[in-house]
Enzyme design. Structure first.
Site, mmCIF file in Angstrom:
data_model
loop_
_atom_site.group_PDB
_atom_site.id
_atom_site.type_symbol
_atom_site.label_atom_id
_atom_site.label_comp_id
_atom_site.label_asym_id
_atom_site.label_seq_id
_atom_site.Cartn_x
_atom_site.Cartn_y
_atom_site.Cartn_z
ATOM 1 N N CYS A 151 0.879 -1.166 0.000
ATOM 2 C CA CYS A 151 0.000 0.000 0.000
ATOM 3 C C CYS A 151 0.912 1.210 0.000
ATOM 4 O O CYS A 151 1.469 1.568 1.049
ATOM 5 C CB CYS A 151 -0.930 0.009 1.210
ATOM 6 S SG CYS A 151 -2.007 1.467 1.257
ATOM 7 N N CYS B 13 -0.578 4.284 2.245
ATOM 8 C CA CYS B 13 -0.671 4.202 3.710
ATOM 9 C C CYS B 13 -0.227 2.813 4.182
ATOM 10 O O CYS B 13 0.978 2.531 4.157
ATOM 11 C CB CYS B 13 -2.065 4.596 4.221
ATOM 12 S SG CYS B 13 -3.463 3.763 3.453
ATOM 13 N N SER B 14 -1.143 1.964 4.629
ATOM 14 C CA SER B 14 -0.737 0.658 5.170
ATOM 15 C C SER B 14 -1.849 -0.375 5.039
ATOM 16 O O SER B 14 -1.948 -1.280 5.852
ATOM 17 C CB SER B 14 -0.332 0.793 6.637
ATOM 18 O OG SER B 14 -1.399 1.341 7.390
ATOM 19 N N CYS B 15 -2.691 -0.241 4.008
ATOM 20 C CA CYS B 15 -3.805 -1.163 3.826
ATOM 21 C C CYS B 15 -3.303 -2.591 3.736
ATOM 22 O O CYS B 15 -2.348 -2.889 3.006
ATOM 23 C CB CYS B 15 -4.588 -0.834 2.555
ATOM 24 S SG CYS B 15 -5.232 0.836 2.539
#
Lengths: 214, 87, 118
Positions: A116, A119-121
């Site tokens: 991602c 962000c940090s999906c």
């Protein structure tokens, strides 16, 4: 996973972890304040918060590993996962909540890797919380530009002729990589196969273990 | 015939889920999902329009050009419909 | 380089939009989360599922933080800051309510364990 935050009791009888002896930071004070205000205003309860922590603690890569092993051994389930991975995972008994899942299968000619960049999906409702490296600047920056160099850093060196496909989780879907079934596992039970499936192999930064234990 | 699309090259401020490295690039639609509500509107608490979400496949050559590590490797990303135009 | 030169050269790409940027080795980082961090995570899930903000709003506030926040603050420190702002924007509590409660929390003791004991 052990509920280690219940291991010790403070003098008042409340549980805390060893790192709770550290100096209180501004952000920790904010967390306590936000949580207390939310409870006082009836938005949530202490029990609900603890329940959510427990639910998240219960989510673990071993769940994804069982999904992978079943894909390897059950052609109908494999088809169901390709058609609607969220539905198929729920029917297998996993509470993934509202998560929308896509399973991307590795083959002899294709290696998938998930990132991602924004962000940090991460498919957290199936695999648990992502590792810190997944959320790092280096991983988020480099994986879409030089995936093979990134893979090499993880010790994965792909044979010639294999396409690398990078999935950038930019929107509503979450991804699980289905690694290729290791050779030498004919006739293995799903449980035995699941033990070969590592978390990193379901992100794409690793390969499943081989039967010899390598 | 898979649909060939180009990601718009706009550079708006604020919350956007179309990564900059894909803007202006051409790819093919791999599948269409949704509709899902526009995150650019959800982020600000304004009423959000439901939009188709397209998974688009790009070659590394298209995205990085001569710099590409392996030109035939691919990237797939989910792009909201309003960011795509016919290539 | 003068401040105005940097802004004159800005092309619109925001700092969180990291895909393709040059970066160093992937850190060998992985650790268990502390209780306070798990609580932050839980609050995000609970409050967003109850409609007080969206994951999009959470991200928007994270992205609006300065670039230095990514290096200087931990993941869940940035999350609690974003959750607090989103809840203020939703009117769940006010800035001053939160400020007063933080002061009171700090008075309870010097460690997380002591301060979390209401």
């Amino acid at each position: 996973m052990p509920h280690d935050h219940h291991e010790h009791l403070s003098p008042s009888g409340h549980p805390f972890r060893a790192d709770d002896d550290g100096h209180l930071t501004y952000w920790q004070a904010m967390e306590i304040a936000v949580r207390e205000l939310l409870i006082e205003k009836g938005v949530t309860t202490a029990a609900e918060i603890m329940g959510q922590i427990d639910a998240m603690d219960a989510r673990h890569p071993s769940h994804g590993a069982k999904v992978v092993a079943r894909i390897w051994t059950d052609p109908d389930f494999r088809a169901a996962m390709q058609a609607d991975a969220s539905e198929a995972t729920r029917e297998m008994g996993y509470d993934i909540g509202p998560m929308k899942l896509i399973a991307v299968e590795n083959t002899a000619a294709l290696h998938n890797i998930v990132v991602c960049t924004l962000c940090s999906c991460y498919p957290r409702n199936l695999l648990g919380l992502p590792p810190d490296w997944y959320k790092s600047r280096a991983y988020r920056s480099r994986t879409v530009r030089e995936p093979r160099r990134v893979l090499a850093e993880f010790g994965v060196n792909l044979p010639a002729g294999v396409e690398v496909r990078v999935h950038d989780s930019t929107a509503d879907m979450r991804y699980i990589v289905i690694p290729s079934r290791p050779t030498g596992t004919a006739g293995w039970s799903a449980d035995a196969l699941a033990a070969l499936v590592t978390r990193d192999s379901m992100i794409g930064t690793g390969l499943p273990k081989s039967p010899e234990g390598g | 015939m898979p649909e060939l699309v180009r990601v718009r090259a706009d550079m708006p401020p604020g919350h956007v889920r179309t990564p900059a490295y894909l803007r202006g690039k051409c790819g093919v639609i791999e599948r269409t999902l949704g509709p899902f509500r526009n995150p650019e509107q959800l982020a600000y608490g304004v009423k959000a329009q439901a939009l188709p979400l397209h998974r688009v496949r790009f070659t590394m050559a298209e995205v990085w050009g001569a710099d590409a590590e392996t030109p035939t490797d691919t990237i797939e990303a989910e792009i909201y419909a309003h960011w795509l135009e016919p290539a | 380089m003068k401040m105005t030169d940097k802004s004159h050269q800005f092309d619109g790409r925001r700092w969180h939009d990291m895909g393709g940027e040059i970066a160093g080795p992937i850190p060998d980082a992985s650790r268990d989360f502390a209780l306070w961090e798990k609580r932050v995570d839980a609050l995000m899930i609970i409050c967003s599922s109850k409609g007080h903000f969206t994951v999009d709003g959470l991200r928007r506030v994270l992205e609006d933080m300065p670039p230095s926040s990514f290096e200087e603050m931990s993941y869940y420190e940035r999350w609690i800051a974003s959750i607090a702002q989103n809840l203020i924007e939703d009117g769940v509590f006010s800035t001053s309510e939160l400020g007063q409660r933080i002061t009171e929390v700090k008075r309870r003791g010097a460690t997380y364990g002591e301060a979390a004991d209401a």
